[in-house]
Design a protein around this motif. Structure first.
Motif, PDB file in Angstrom:
ATOM      1  N   HIS A 148       2.351  10.801  -9.405  1.00 23.15           N
ATOM      2  CA  HIS A 148       1.486  11.182 -10.531  1.00 23.15           C
ATOM      3  C   HIS A 148       0.800  12.516 -10.263  1.00 23.15           C
ATOM      4  CE1 HIS A 148       1.672   7.817 -13.322  1.00 23.15           C
ATOM      5  NE2 HIS A 148       1.703   6.976 -12.282  1.00 23.15           N
ATOM      6  N   LYS A 149       0.356  12.722  -9.036  1.00 18.95           N
ATOM      7  CA  LYS A 149      -0.287  13.993  -8.680  1.00 18.95           C
ATOM      8  C   LYS A 149       0.693  15.152  -8.784  1.00 18.95           C
ATOM      9  CE  LYS A 149      -2.852  16.185  -4.932  1.00 18.95           C
ATOM     10  NZ  LYS A 149      -3.398  16.016  -3.552  1.00 18.95           N
TER      11      LYS A 149
ATOM     12  N   LEU B  66       1.945   1.921  -3.544  1.00 16.12           N
ATOM     13  CA  LEU B  66       0.883   2.510  -4.366  1.00 16.12           C
ATOM     14  C   LEU B  66       0.615   3.952  -3.988  1.00 16.12           C
ATOM     15  CD1 LEU B  66      -1.649  -0.469  -4.529  1.00 16.12           C
ATOM     16  CD2 LEU B  66       0.017   0.237  -6.248  1.00 16.12           C
ATOM     17  N   ASP B  67       0.672   4.292  -2.671  1.00 20.77           N
ATOM     18  CA  ASP B  67       0.460   5.682  -2.247  1.00 20.77           C
ATOM     19  C   ASP B  67       1.535   6.591  -2.816  1.00 20.77           C
ATOM     20  OD1 ASP B  67      -1.743   4.828  -0.884  1.00 20.77           O
ATOM     21  OD2 ASP B  67      -0.724   4.656   1.056  1.00 20.77           O
ATOM     22  N   LYS B  68       2.786   6.132  -2.755  1.00 19.53           N
ATOM     23  CA  LYS B  68       3.871   6.939  -3.303  1.00 19.53           C
ATOM     24  C   LYS B  68       3.715   7.111  -4.812  1.00 19.53           C
ATOM     25  CE  LYS B  68       7.770   9.134  -3.351  1.00 19.53           C
ATOM     26  NZ  LYS B  68       7.863  10.487  -2.788  1.00 19.53           N
ATOM     27  N   ARG B  69       3.269   6.091  -5.494  1.00 16.50           N
ATOM     28  CA  ARG B  69       3.089   6.174  -6.942  1.00 16.50           C
ATOM     29  C   ARG B  69       1.977   7.167  -7.278  1.00 16.50           C
ATOM     30  NH1 ARG B  69       4.142   3.388 -11.622  1.00 16.50           N
ATOM     31  NH2 ARG B  69       2.422   3.283 -13.121  1.00 16.50           N
ATOM     32  N   ARG B  70       0.880   7.124  -6.529  1.00 22.83           N
ATOM     33  CA  ARG B  70      -0.187   8.103  -6.757  1.00 22.83           C
ATOM     34  C   ARG B  70       0.288   9.533  -6.456  1.00 22.83           C
ATOM     35  NH1 ARG B  70      -3.481   3.947  -4.510  1.00 22.83           N
ATOM     36  NH2 ARG B  70      -3.204   4.854  -2.432  1.00 22.83           N
ATOM     37  N   LEU B  71       1.127   9.691  -5.397  1.00 29.98           N
ATOM     38  CA  LEU B  71       1.642  11.014  -5.058  1.00 29.98           C
ATOM     39  C   LEU B  71       2.531  11.556  -6.175  1.00 29.98           C
ATOM     40  CD1 LEU B  71       1.956  13.284  -2.961  1.00 29.98           C
ATOM     41  CD2 LEU B  71       3.865  11.989  -1.982  1.00 29.98           C
TER      42      LEU B  71
ATOM     43  N   SER C 141       0.829  -1.219   0.000  1.00 30.23           N
ATOM     44  CA  SER C 141       0.000   0.000   0.000  1.00 30.23           C
ATOM     45  C   SER C 141       0.855   1.257   0.000  1.00 30.23           C
ATOM     46  CB  SER C 141      -0.931  -0.016   1.217  1.00 30.23           C
ATOM     47  OG  SER C 141      -0.180  -0.093   2.422  1.00 30.23           O
TER      48      SER C 141
ATOM     49  N   TYR D 206       9.524   3.364  -9.167  1.00 25.38           N
ATOM     50  CA  TYR D 206       8.096   3.224  -8.878  1.00 25.38           C
ATOM     51  C   TYR D 206       7.293   2.776 -10.103  1.00 25.38           C
ATOM     52  CZ  TYR D 206       8.869   5.371  -4.364  1.00 25.38           C
ATOM     53  OH  TYR D 206       9.286   5.606  -3.078  1.00 25.38           O
TER      54      TYR D 206
END
Length: 636
Positions: free
Chosen positions: A481-482, A474-479, A471, A526
């Motif tokens: 992208h943002k 995935l959080d770091k990957r979403r961060l 998890s 990532y």
């Protein structure tokens, strides 16, 4: 009154006897004028070979006598001549085997004695490939001779292996071979049976018993026919059964029941080149079997008062069969126990037909009555008894109504065992198209599953997943992208602003470099694939100068220029900062974000200086403002 009646009956009896005796000389004379031919053999040259009494005949296909040879012994009409190669025939005559040579240059030679055991000969067979003759002698065994009349070996039905009795299990003392040998040229085997109902398979090369099959529980009397296709067919005439055996192991593959069969001399099937087995029955039907036991009847609708009592014959092409049906005035079937008996009345007509068993198509059919003048046979045959067996042989030799092309000797040798390979059987029963689509779907699923397994194997080896929860990855990957989207919006906003000062240009450059760092992270550490060493894969668009500084100059239409100098810094280089950027990631994601923010703020606090220069570049003196990353000079 009683005496008168007795006298009247006696007179009638003596009158009947006198009339019968008076007719005997005429009947005897009539019998002497008609001769009986033995079983026939149709040679590769299209001629029909047979013997009668002390003469051996070679007939043309139209019935005329091509040549004949006189023999010193009377031939056995229950056996057909056997071709032994090199224009020679072997004939069984009075328990002797005679060798008849074909005439050469019009010169006939007398038959020579080939084998005389002094005992009853039950039958013989010839193997042209091994140049050997195999003879069954009653109460003695199976003899093997070569063409030079030299004895090779003798085989007996009594055999043991390691103290275990293989043959003659029931009556060991009185066990004897009681059938003629049958040769399977494709398997190099000999098949022979004993008086206890056991079938032997021996090798042609010596006394080697390949297998022994016991049929005593079925019946002790049967005939054997090699299929030359990997199978052996065993026919039980009294039981109306046909067994198919594996020629290699002797195992029973399948069995079928047919109509009532004639005696043993007329119950042998014929096998064509398409692997179909055909046998005639007393119910007037020709039964055909495929190699897998698929059964068909020819014709489908037969007359109840017809029988087939003659063995079918193969045509010259090898793909069609001639057979004969006899129509009777009446027929009665009786079943006694497991046996089926047929009682027939006077025959009326005979119907000869040509059929292809694989397609069940009848290509030719002709009916003949007792008057056979329309057979168009030569007058030489008038001296012989013409039964259905003889007429069928001459019709097959003449290829009556045959639309197929005859095979040559080369074709017969080339394709005699070409269909001996086992047939591949379909184990699926149902819609073939649905099965193909199902197999294709399974293949696609297997490919996708293999790709998924490979992806998981590569993905779980990433450094960011070692000792960390999924998890957090995935959080770091979403961060990231943002963050990349925010940088893109900021760069687009700054590019759309009308005021393009030096500070905005430097800010855009910093944001572009920061976006490249974010993309590098998303594509390496990532990413959803394997880790990539970014430091080894950096590409340079412009050629790099190996000195201590680099400069880029731009000039506008107003003769104003902007020169950008880039000098190395002692604090940190770009690569060092990249490495620091990545190392911070490995230590702590939060610290890495703070480091990025501090780096961005530090770059925003850089100092810039602009100074106008004259028209001559040689008189210009450049002044630089020290920076950790680069210095910019504006020339006007």
């Amino acid at each position: 009154m009683v005496a008168l009646r007795f006298f009247f009956v006696s007179v009638l009896f003596f009158f009947f006897v006198f009339s019968t005796v008076s007719q005997l000389p005429d009947q005897t004379a009539e019998k002497k004028s008609v001769r009986i031919l033995s079983k026939t053999l149709i040679g590769d040259d299209g001629r029909v070979y047979a013997c009668s009494d002390n003469d051996f005949f070679s007939f043309e296909s139209n019935g005329s006598i091509a040549w004949s040879v006189h023999m010193n012994f009377k031939c056995n009409t229950d056996f057909s001549p056997v071709y032994s190669g090199l224009d020679q025939m072997l004939v069984l005559a009075e328990n002797r085997i005679l060798r008849v040579n074909f005439p050469r240059n019009g010169t006939e030679s007398e038959p020579e004695l080939f084998f005389d055991p002094g005992e009853t000969i039950l039958g013989f067979a010839v193997s042209i490939s091994s140049s050997s003759v195999y003879i069954t002698v009653k109460n003695h065994g199976l003899y093997a001779y070569n063409m030079l009349r030299q004895q090779l070996w003798i085989a007996e039905p009594k055999t043991e292996s390691f103290g275990y009795r293989l043959g003659c299990r029931r009556d060991y003392e009185n066990c004897k071979f009681d059938s003629r040998p049958v040769i399977d040229s494709c398997e190099a085997s000999i098949y022979i049976s004993n008086n206890e109902g056991e079938l032997y398979s021996l090798s042609l090369r010596g006394i080697y018993y390949q297998w022994i099959q016991d049929f005593s529980l079925v019946d002790r009397f049967f005939t054997v026919t090699p299929g030359n296709n990997g199978l052996v067919y065993v026919v039980f005439p009294t039981k109306s059964l046909i067994f198919a055996l594996d020629s290699f192991s002797g195992d029973i593959l399948w069995q079928k029941t047919v109509g009532p069969l004639a005696e043993a001399c007329c119950s042998e099937p014929v096998i064509d080149t398409n692997r179909w087995v055909s046998i005639g029955s007393l119910d007037g039907t020709l039964y055909t079997f495929s190699r897998t036991g698929e059964l068909y009847k020819i014709p489908k609708d037969t007359e109840t008062d017809s029988v087939i009592q003659v063995e079918p014959l193969l045509d010259c092409s090898g793909s069609a069969v001639y057979f004969s049906q006899t129509k009777l005035e009446g027929k009665i079937n009786r079943v006694i126990g497991d046996n089926n008996f047929v009682s027939a009345k006077k025959p009326e007509t005979a119907v000869f037909s040509l059929v292809a068993p694989d397609t069940r198509s009848i290509y030719w059919s002709q009916s003949y009555s007792d008057q056979i003048a329309n057979l168009q046979l030569d007058e030489d045959l008038q001296h012989f008894v013409l039964d259905e067996r003889i007429v069928l042989a001459f019709l097959a030799a003449a290829n009556s109504g045959n639309p197929f092309r005859c095979r040559s000797k080369h074709d017969k040798l080339s394709f005699s065992c070409s269909f001996a390979e086992p047939e591949h059987l379909d184990i699926y029963i149902g819609n073939e198209r649905a099965i193909i689509w199902f197999l294709l779907f399974e293949f696609v699923i297997m490919v996708l599953f293999a790709a998924l397994v490979r992806f998981c194997f590569i993905f779980w080896k990433k450094n960011k997943l070692q000792g960390r929860p999924f998890s957090a990855f995935l959080d770091k990957r979403r961060l990231l992208h943002k963050k990349r989207r925010e940088i893109d919006r900021t760069i687009m906003r700054l590019e759309n602003e009308s005021t393009a000062d030096e500070f905005a240009v430097d800010k855009i450059g910093d944001l572009v470099q920061e976006r490249e760092h974010v993309k590098r992270k998303l594509s390496s550490t990532y990413s959803l694939g394997r880790d990539i060493d970014v430091s080894k894969s950096k590409d340079s668009v412009l050629p790099l100068y190996g000195g201590g500084s680099r400069s880029f100059s731009l000039r506008n239409r107003e003769n104003a220029s902007i020169t950008v100098f880039q000098t190395p810094s002692n604090e940190s280089s770009s690569e060092d900062r990249d490495q620091q950027y990545d190392d911070g990631d490995e230590d702590d994601d939060v610290t890495d974000d703070e480091h990025d923010e501090d780096d961005l703020n530090r770059k925003r606090k850089g100092k810039f200086l602009a100074r106008a220069e004259g028209s001559s570049d040689d008189d210009d003196e450049s002044c630089g403002i020290a920076s950790s990353r680069r210095s910019i000079y504006l020339k006007k």
